[in-house]
Design an enzyme around this catalytic site. Sequence first.
Site, mmCIF file in Angstrom:
data_model
loop_
_atom_site.group_PDB
_atom_site.id
_atom_site.type_symbol
_atom_site.label_atom_id
_atom_site.label_comp_id
_atom_site.label_asym_id
_atom_site.label_seq_id
_atom_site.Cartn_x
_atom_site.Cartn_y
_atom_site.Cartn_z
ATOM 1 N N ALA A 29 -9.418 -12.493 -1.142
ATOM 2 C CA ALA A 29 -10.100 -11.806 -2.261
ATOM 3 C C ALA A 29 -10.925 -10.655 -1.713
ATOM 4 O O ALA A 29 -11.743 -10.833 -0.814
ATOM 5 C CB ALA A 29 -10.995 -12.790 -3.001
ATOM 6 N N TYR A 75 -15.092 0.486 2.975
ATOM 7 C CA TYR A 75 -14.067 -0.563 2.943
ATOM 8 C C TYR A 75 -13.845 -1.130 4.357
ATOM 9 O O TYR A 75 -13.862 -2.353 4.557
ATOM 10 C CB TYR A 75 -12.748 -0.004 2.381
ATOM 11 N N GLY A 132 -5.452 -14.998 -4.510
ATOM 12 C CA GLY A 132 -4.047 -15.422 -4.400
ATOM 13 C C GLY A 132 -3.143 -14.893 -5.493
ATOM 14 O O GLY A 132 -1.921 -15.018 -5.395
ATOM 15 N N ILE A 152 -0.328 -9.629 -1.813
ATOM 16 C CA ILE A 152 0.065 -10.428 -0.641
ATOM 17 C C ILE A 152 -0.098 -11.915 -0.951
ATOM 18 O O ILE A 152 0.761 -12.731 -0.595
ATOM 19 C CB ILE A 152 -0.772 -10.028 0.593
ATOM 20 N N GLY A 153 -1.170 -12.268 -1.662
ATOM 21 C CA GLY A 153 -1.430 -13.665 -2.000
ATOM 22 C C GLY A 153 -0.280 -14.289 -2.783
ATOM 23 O O GLY A 153 0.077 -15.451 -2.559
HETATM 24 N N1 NAD Z 1 -2.020 -4.356 0.987
HETATM 25 C C1 NAD Z 1 -2.320 -3.869 2.172
HETATM 26 O O1 NAD Z 1 -1.642 -2.943 2.664
HETATM 27 C C2 NAD Z 1 -3.459 -4.436 2.968
HETATM 28 C C3 NAD Z 1 -3.717 -3.888 4.236
HETATM 29 C C4 NAD Z 1 -4.771 -4.380 4.974
HETATM 30 C C5 NAD Z 1 -5.535 -5.434 4.497
HETATM 31 N N2 NAD Z 1 -5.268 -5.938 3.258
HETATM 32 C C6 NAD Z 1 -6.124 -7.049 2.801
HETATM 33 O O2 NAD Z 1 -5.304 -8.104 2.328
HETATM 34 C C7 NAD Z 1 -5.931 -8.776 1.241
HETATM 35 C C8 NAD Z 1 -5.001 -8.825 0.059
HETATM 36 O O3 NAD Z 1 -4.651 -7.500 -0.288
HETATM 37 P P1 NAD Z 1 -3.649 -7.163 -1.495
HETATM 38 O O4 NAD Z 1 -2.916 -5.943 -1.121
HETATM 39 O O5 NAD Z 1 -2.917 -8.390 -1.893
HETATM 40 O O6 NAD Z 1 -4.699 -6.757 -2.600
HETATM 41 P P2 NAD Z 1 -4.683 -7.045 -4.174
HETATM 42 O O7 NAD Z 1 -5.710 -6.115 -4.755
HETATM 43 O O8 NAD Z 1 -3.299 -7.024 -4.721
HETATM 44 O O9 NAD Z 1 -5.207 -8.554 -4.238
HETATM 45 C C9 NAD Z 1 -6.544 -8.897 -4.151
HETATM 46 C C10 NAD Z 1 -6.774 -9.997 -5.171
HETATM 47 O O10 NAD Z 1 -8.136 -10.433 -5.046
HETATM 48 C C11 NAD Z 1 -8.644 -10.643 -6.351
HETATM 49 N N3 NAD Z 1 -10.098 -10.511 -6.266
HETATM 50 C C12 NAD Z 1 -10.833 -9.397 -5.986
HETATM 51 N N4 NAD Z 1 -12.135 -9.702 -5.986
HETATM 52 C C13 NAD Z 1 -12.235 -11.030 -6.268
HETATM 53 C C14 NAD Z 1 -13.342 -11.929 -6.434
HETATM 54 N N5 NAD Z 1 -14.602 -11.511 -6.318
HETATM 55 N N6 NAD Z 1 -13.062 -13.221 -6.699
HETATM 56 C C15 NAD Z 1 -11.784 -13.665 -6.836
HETATM 57 N N7 NAD Z 1 -10.722 -12.855 -6.723
HETATM 58 C C16 NAD Z 1 -10.940 -11.553 -6.434
HETATM 59 C C17 NAD Z 1 -7.974 -9.570 -7.209
HETATM 60 O O11 NAD Z 1 -7.974 -9.894 -8.592
HETATM 61 C C18 NAD Z 1 -6.573 -9.544 -6.616
HETATM 62 O O12 NAD Z 1 -5.722 -10.461 -7.297
HETATM 63 C C19 NAD Z 1 -7.239 -8.032 0.975
HETATM 64 O O13 NAD Z 1 -8.289 -8.722 1.605
HETATM 65 C C20 NAD Z 1 -7.016 -6.685 1.641
HETATM 66 O O14 NAD Z 1 -8.245 -6.106 2.075
HETATM 67 C C21 NAD Z 1 -4.262 -5.478 2.488
#
Ligand code: NAD
Length: 372
Positions: free
Chosen positions: A78, A183, A10, A14-15
């Site tokens: 996450a 991925y 979070g 996006i979170g």
């Molecule tokens: N941004 C995009 O365009 C996009 C597209 C498709 C899917 N997603 C999915 O949306 C979700 C959020 O993406 P985002 O862009 O916000 O990514 P992001 O990397 O900004 O956020 C991911 C968060 O998860 C945390 N994290 C990672 N591993 C962890 C663990 N083991 N325990 C606790 N926290 C952990 C990180 O510190 C980070 O704050 C992800 O699951 C990603 O696969 C994102």
Amino acid sequence: MGKRILITGGAGFIGSHLSRELEQAGHFVRILDNFSAQVHGSRPERHDTLAEVQVGDVRNREHVKLALNGIDIVFHFAASVGVGQSMYEVRSYIDNNNLGTATLLQALITEKSPAIERLVVASSMSIYGEGLYVTAEGTVIDKARREVRDLERHDWEPKGPGGLPISPRPTPETKRPELASVYALSKFDQEQMCLMLGAAYKIPTVALRFFNVYGPGQALSNPYTGVMAIFASRILNGHSPVVYEDGLQKRDFVHVSDVARACHLAMQSSQAAGHVINIGSGIQYTILEIAERMARAMMRPTIRPELTGKCRIGDVRHCFADISLARKLLGFEPRITLSDGLRELTDWLSRQRAIDKTKEANAELLSRGLAI
Ligand SMILES: NC(=O)c1ccc[n+]([C@@H]2O[C@H](COP(=O)([O-])OP(=O)(O)OC[C@H]3O[C@@H](n4cnc5c(N)ncnc54)[C@H](O)[C@@H]3O)[C@@H](O)[C@H]2O)c1
């Protein structure tokens, strides 16, 4: 009445937006995040939220148990997020994404009583591989692929049967997955594990397949994810955005506030339970146009995109969303146009500094034969 909501990951891009959206709607939000250095840097800034922040790892059973205490609804975000990087950090991606999801689900089914009211898992357009195509006669092609020998000749477009031309169409959820990266495989595992156990244990579960999400707050110094953030980091440092192939590959860019709203709707809609749903803008742009528009919006019109003519193994040519199901099941309608979104992003970027690590990340792919 306000719900008690947990967002794993979070503190991420996006979170963070979702957390603010839910807080504004009167819900209590808890974040479980390990503040991974690749996303947050070695000294993460204080998280700008009213949410309760639990620094912890979704793979750690004790951390998850604590995080679930008193929670009604879970958003599972996450993950390690980087297509190219996942092709050489294999163990780490499977460990974080698959084991993290398994640990969360194990806790939900063995420790959580009464069961949570809803689980929403972040999935990804990457699981489609190439999007949907049609032949000139209108025959649907749902397993278009590109051969390495064609890519080596810079023949970028996928071909239909007999090598005939095919045209891309919006991709619906019914398109069969073509997993082209570790991925993508891990995101497919995450969504399927959640849906399977959700159905078995009567936890209403929704998997949202996000397309290319953009907006303020995306990690600018993470060279592995978020094409707009990667371009922004180049332009902020006075460099050309590095564009693969000829730049005419098409993607769907959806603003993060629209994504946060779609997540909020997915938690409320009773019809959505048990479904995978695309979340995109429903509009496609070429990567070249995005690079050019970003340079203009950032007042650096003399910075021209650098076309490498190279191709990353596993990259797809065209994939953009059919969002009919999101409209039908969630009542979702994207609100932010690309022009408005770019204006807002540029305003945020003007207050940011970014370390440009694009060259190192690209060199890593080239040295491993993952870009040709
Ligand atoms: N941004 C995009 O365009 C996009 C597209 C498709 C899917 N997603 C999915 O949306 C979700 C959020 O993406 P985002 O862009 O916000 O990514 P992001 O990397 O900004 O956020 C991911 C968060 O998860 C945390 N994290 C990672 N591993 C962890 C663990 N083991 N325990 C606790 N926290 C952990 C990180 O510190 C980070 O704050 C992800 O699951 C990603 O696969 C994102």
